[in-house]
Motif scaffolding. Structure first.
Motif, PDB file in Angstrom:
ATOM      1  N   PHE A   1      81.442 -12.029   5.720  1.00  0.00           N
ATOM      2  CA  PHE A   1      80.763 -10.922   6.399  1.00  0.00           C
ATOM      3  C   PHE A   1      79.394 -10.614   5.794  1.00  0.00           C
ATOM      4  O   PHE A   1      79.246 -10.412   4.584  1.00  0.00           O
ATOM      5  CB  PHE A   1      81.610  -9.647   6.297  1.00  0.00           C
ATOM      6  CG  PHE A   1      82.626  -9.487   7.409  1.00  0.00           C
ATOM      7  CD1 PHE A   1      82.879 -10.505   8.315  1.00  0.00           C
ATOM      8  CD2 PHE A   1      83.332  -8.299   7.551  1.00  0.00           C
ATOM      9  CE1 PHE A   1      83.813 -10.352   9.336  1.00  0.00           C
ATOM     10  CE2 PHE A   1      84.269  -8.138   8.570  1.00  0.00           C
ATOM     11  CZ  PHE A   1      84.515  -9.164   9.460  1.00  0.00           C
ATOM     12  N   CYS A   2      78.405 -10.553   6.685  1.00  0.00           N
ATOM     13  CA  CYS A   2      77.044 -10.213   6.251  1.00  0.00           C
ATOM     14  C   CYS A   2      76.802  -8.722   6.475  1.00  0.00           C
ATOM     15  O   CYS A   2      77.620  -8.024   7.094  1.00  0.00           O
ATOM     16  CB  CYS A   2      76.045 -11.023   7.075  1.00  0.00           C
ATOM     17  SG  CYS A   2      76.186 -10.653   8.835  1.00  0.00           S
ATOM     18  N   TRP A   3      75.657  -8.307   6.031  1.00  0.00           N
ATOM     19  CA  TRP A   3      75.237  -6.905   6.177  1.00  0.00           C
ATOM     20  C   TRP A   3      75.283  -6.471   7.642  1.00  0.00           C
ATOM     21  O   TRP A   3      75.776  -5.398   7.986  1.00  0.00           O
ATOM     22  CB  TRP A   3      73.818  -6.802   5.615  1.00  0.00           C
ATOM     23  CG  TRP A   3      73.239  -5.438   5.565  1.00  0.00           C
ATOM     24  CD1 TRP A   3      73.288  -4.569   4.513  1.00  0.00           C
ATOM     25  CD2 TRP A   3      72.501  -4.788   6.597  1.00  0.00           C
ATOM     26  NE1 TRP A   3      72.626  -3.418   4.835  1.00  0.00           N
ATOM     27  CE2 TRP A   3      72.134  -3.529   6.113  1.00  0.00           C
ATOM     28  CE3 TRP A   3      72.111  -5.150   7.887  1.00  0.00           C
ATOM     29  CZ2 TRP A   3      71.397  -2.617   6.858  1.00  0.00           C
ATOM     30  CZ3 TRP A   3      71.382  -4.246   8.637  1.00  0.00           C
ATOM     31  CH2 TRP A   3      71.032  -2.998   8.134  1.00  0.00           C
TER      32      TRP A   3
ATOM     33  N   THR B   1      72.622  -3.830  17.432  1.00  0.00           N
ATOM     34  CA  THR B   1      71.724  -4.970  17.154  1.00  0.00           C
ATOM     35  C   THR B   1      71.290  -4.980  15.688  1.00  0.00           C
ATOM     36  O   THR B   1      70.786  -3.983  15.167  1.00  0.00           O
ATOM     37  CB  THR B   1      70.466  -4.895  18.043  1.00  0.00           C
ATOM     38  OG1 THR B   1      70.867  -4.926  19.406  1.00  0.00           O
ATOM     39  CG2 THR B   1      69.536  -6.079  17.773  1.00  0.00           C
ATOM     40  N   CYS B   2      71.489  -6.120  15.043  1.00  0.00           N
ATOM     41  CA  CYS B   2      71.131  -6.236  13.627  1.00  0.00           C
ATOM     42  C   CYS B   2      69.609  -6.178  13.466  1.00  0.00           C
ATOM     43  O   CYS B   2      68.878  -6.852  14.204  1.00  0.00           O
ATOM     44  CB  CYS B   2      71.664  -7.569  13.092  1.00  0.00           C
ATOM     45  SG  CYS B   2      71.166  -7.875  11.400  1.00  0.00           S
ATOM     46  N   PRO B   3      69.122  -5.429  12.502  1.00  0.00           N
ATOM     47  CA  PRO B   3      67.676  -5.362  12.286  1.00  0.00           C
ATOM     48  C   PRO B   3      67.037  -6.737  12.040  1.00  0.00           C
ATOM     49  O   PRO B   3      65.881  -6.954  12.364  1.00  0.00           O
ATOM     50  CB  PRO B   3      67.542  -4.473  11.053  1.00  0.00           C
ATOM     51  CG  PRO B   3      68.770  -3.647  11.061  1.00  0.00           C
ATOM     52  CD  PRO B   3      69.851  -4.511  11.639  1.00  0.00           C
TER      53      PRO B   3
ATOM     54  N   ILE C   1      64.661 -16.694   9.832  1.00  0.00           N
ATOM     55  CA  ILE C   1      66.057 -16.882   9.384  1.00  0.00           C
ATOM     56  C   ILE C   1      66.448 -15.634   8.590  1.00  0.00           C
ATOM     57  O   ILE C   1      65.663 -15.140   7.784  1.00  0.00           O
ATOM     58  CB  ILE C   1      66.177 -18.115   8.451  1.00  0.00           C
ATOM     59  CG1 ILE C   1      65.774 -19.397   9.185  1.00  0.00           C
ATOM     60  CG2 ILE C   1      67.575 -18.238   7.863  1.00  0.00           C
ATOM     61  CD1 ILE C   1      66.726 -19.928  10.205  1.00  0.00           C
ATOM     62  N   CYS C   2      67.665 -15.122   8.812  1.00  0.00           N
ATOM     63  CA  CYS C   2      68.026 -13.883   8.096  1.00  0.00           C
ATOM     64  C   CYS C   2      68.471 -14.188   6.668  1.00  0.00           C
ATOM     65  O   CYS C   2      68.882 -15.310   6.359  1.00  0.00           O
ATOM     66  CB  CYS C   2      69.092 -13.114   8.859  1.00  0.00           C
ATOM     67  SG  CYS C   2      70.758 -13.606   8.481  1.00  0.00           S
ATOM     68  N   ARG C   3      68.383 -13.187   5.830  1.00  0.00           N
ATOM     69  CA  ARG C   3      68.684 -13.354   4.407  1.00  0.00           C
ATOM     70  C   ARG C   3      70.130 -13.821   4.183  1.00  0.00           C
ATOM     71  O   ARG C   3      70.403 -14.711   3.371  1.00  0.00           O
ATOM     72  CB  ARG C   3      68.429 -12.021   3.688  1.00  0.00           C
ATOM     73  CG  ARG C   3      68.903 -11.955   2.256  1.00  0.00           C
ATOM     74  CD  ARG C   3      68.053 -12.801   1.324  1.00  0.00           C
ATOM     75  NE  ARG C   3      66.715 -12.266   1.212  1.00  0.00           N
ATOM     76  CZ  ARG C   3      66.374 -11.212   0.466  1.00  0.00           C
ATOM     77  NH1 ARG C   3      67.275 -10.603  -0.253  1.00  0.00           N
ATOM     78  NH2 ARG C   3      65.134 -10.788   0.421  1.00  0.00           N
TER      79      ARG C   3
HETATM   80  S1  SF4 Z   1      71.097 -11.674  11.784  1.00  0.00           S
HETATM   81 FE1  SF4 Z   1      71.985 -12.243   9.826  1.00  0.00          FE
HETATM   82  S2  SF4 Z   1      72.550 -10.274   8.842  1.00  0.00           S
HETATM   83 FE2  SF4 Z   1      72.233  -9.905  11.048  1.00  0.00          FE
HETATM   84  S3  SF4 Z   1      74.272 -10.110  11.977  1.00  0.00           S
HETATM   85 FE3  SF4 Z   1      73.252 -12.101  12.172  1.00  0.00          FE
HETATM   86  S4  SF4 Z   1      73.939 -13.258  10.346  1.00  0.00           S
HETATM   87 FE4  SF4 Z   1      74.338 -11.086   9.969  1.00  0.00          FE
END
Ligand code: SF4
Length: 385
Positions: free
Chosen positions: A42-44, A134-136, A270-272
């Protein structure tokens, strides 16, 4: 990034075994060595989306609640939400006719990977209460592409046609009157680069890139003069960098270096969490385990890419969805064809055996824990947690 309380989510999906392995990194069970990378699961953004759903269930208790489609790409998590009474408006589990009947009493949850402009407009017109998870990190490529649009650039998206995040980005560009082309791989990028360099004709470009990659009305003479590159947040980071570099080279060859500033942009979106999980998975692959099991939904983009990382240096890596995949034949998703296959003789007979695991950003610890337990039992060992 804003903070939120993920205690409830983590508690729901916790696994004592995974917690222990997360601490230690590895553990011996009989003749098995079980290994986990430093970053996985699980990510942030997923923690945040699921925490927001639980908050919404409390705040809007008693009102009909819906997801547009999956909240994240994990069948277990989506099934849990359905069991809690949250309906689906689209996809395999959609309630027939629900979308058309939505009104002001309804609450609709927008998933972590966002939604198309058309869907958002439709929801607003119907007067529903929107809970937008929605993820930032997903907003980042949206912002970047709007900047490209303002400058008159066409966006090249390193992504997957049909993936919700990329579909949302494409719809945003279309709604603003811009153009895009989606490339999935280095091979597709080579087709585009070859056209840019004047080495191939339009027909080869159109047929060499997956269907649906070009925005409607895309004019290759007009829309490839200035290009800006972004990535779907969950792609393979190393591949995204190679794609940006290849397109830069193509434009240098076409226009010369001095014109690059005017005709080319590249921005890493690309997300962290994706980057961290890929780096950690690669570090474990570099230790040459005998087997690498990558756990996550078959439609999870970041999990698919973790499986590709796991294949580094020839390590046998399989993308599996959960404990039900483990048996005499291993059910897994083929990383090249995308087919769901069954593999016999998949567990190496050598002992001691080093088995590495990792999990996608939408995979609960509990599911990963069940996979590890399943592997240990199938190998004939006994696990004491
Ligand atoms: S963009 Fe990254 S942090 Fe956001 S939900 Fe997708 S994998 Fe997770």
């Amino acid at each position: 990034m804003a903070t939120f309380d993920n205690t409830e989510v983590r508690q729901t999906y916790r696994s004592t075994l995974v917690e222990e392995l997360r601490e230690s990194g590895s553990r011996l069970v009989g003749e098995l060595e079980l290994m986990l990378p430093q970053s996985f699961g699980f990510c942030w953004g997923v923690d945040r989306a699921l925490a927001m759903v639980e908050d919404a269930r409390r705040e809007y208790k008693g009102r009909p609640m819906w997801l547009i489609s999956s909240i994240i790409h994990n069948p277990r998590v989506n099934a849990d939400l359905r069991a809690k009474g949250i309906g689906f408006l689209k996809g395999n589990f959609a309630t027939e006719g629900a979308l058309e009947k939505l009104g002001s009493k309804d609450v609709v949850i927008v998933p972590a990977f966002s939604a198309t402009v058309e869907d958002m407009n439709d929801l607003r017109e119907r007067g529903v209460t929107i809970v937008d998870t929605t993820c930032p990190w997903v907003i980042k490529p949206h912002k970047r592409t709007l900047k490209y649009l303002k400058e008159g650039f066409t966006t090249v998206i390193h992504g997957t046609v049909g993936h919700e995040e990329t579909a949302a980005t494409c719809s945003l560009i279309e709604s603003e009157g811009g153009h895009y082309v989606v490339v999935y791989s280095i091979e597709e990028t080579e087709v585009l680069a070859s056209f840019l360099e004047g080495q191939s004709e339009e027909a080869a470009l159109r047929s060499g890139i997956q269907e649906g990659s070009f925005s409607p009305g895309f004019d290759v003479a007009r829309d490839l003069k200035q290009i800006g590159v972004i990535n779907q947040t969950t792609m393979l980071a190393s591949e995204s960098r190679a794609i940006g570099d290849r397109l830069k080279l193509a434009l240098t060859r076409r226009d010369n270096e001095a014109a690059l500033e005017q005709n080319f942009r590249d921005f890493d979106t690309i997300c962290r969490a994706t980057q961290d999980n890929q780096d950690a998975a690669a570090a474990v692959a570099d230790t040459q385990p005998d087997l690498y099991l990558v756990v996550g939904g078959y439609d999870s983009s970041n999990t698919k890419n973790l499986a590709r990382v796991g294949r580094r240096l020839g390590v046998p890596a399989f993308h599996i969805e959960g404990p039900h995949c483990i048996g005499e034949k291993l059910q897994h998703r083929d990383r090249t064809s995308g087919e769901i296959l069954e593999e016999g003789d998949w567990l190496p007979s050598k002992r001691p055996l080093r088995v590495a695991f990792t999990a996608g950003a939408s995979t609960p610890d509990a599911l990963l824990g069940e996979v590890i337990e399943g592997l240990v039992a199938f190998a004939g060992e006994t696990l004491v947690v």
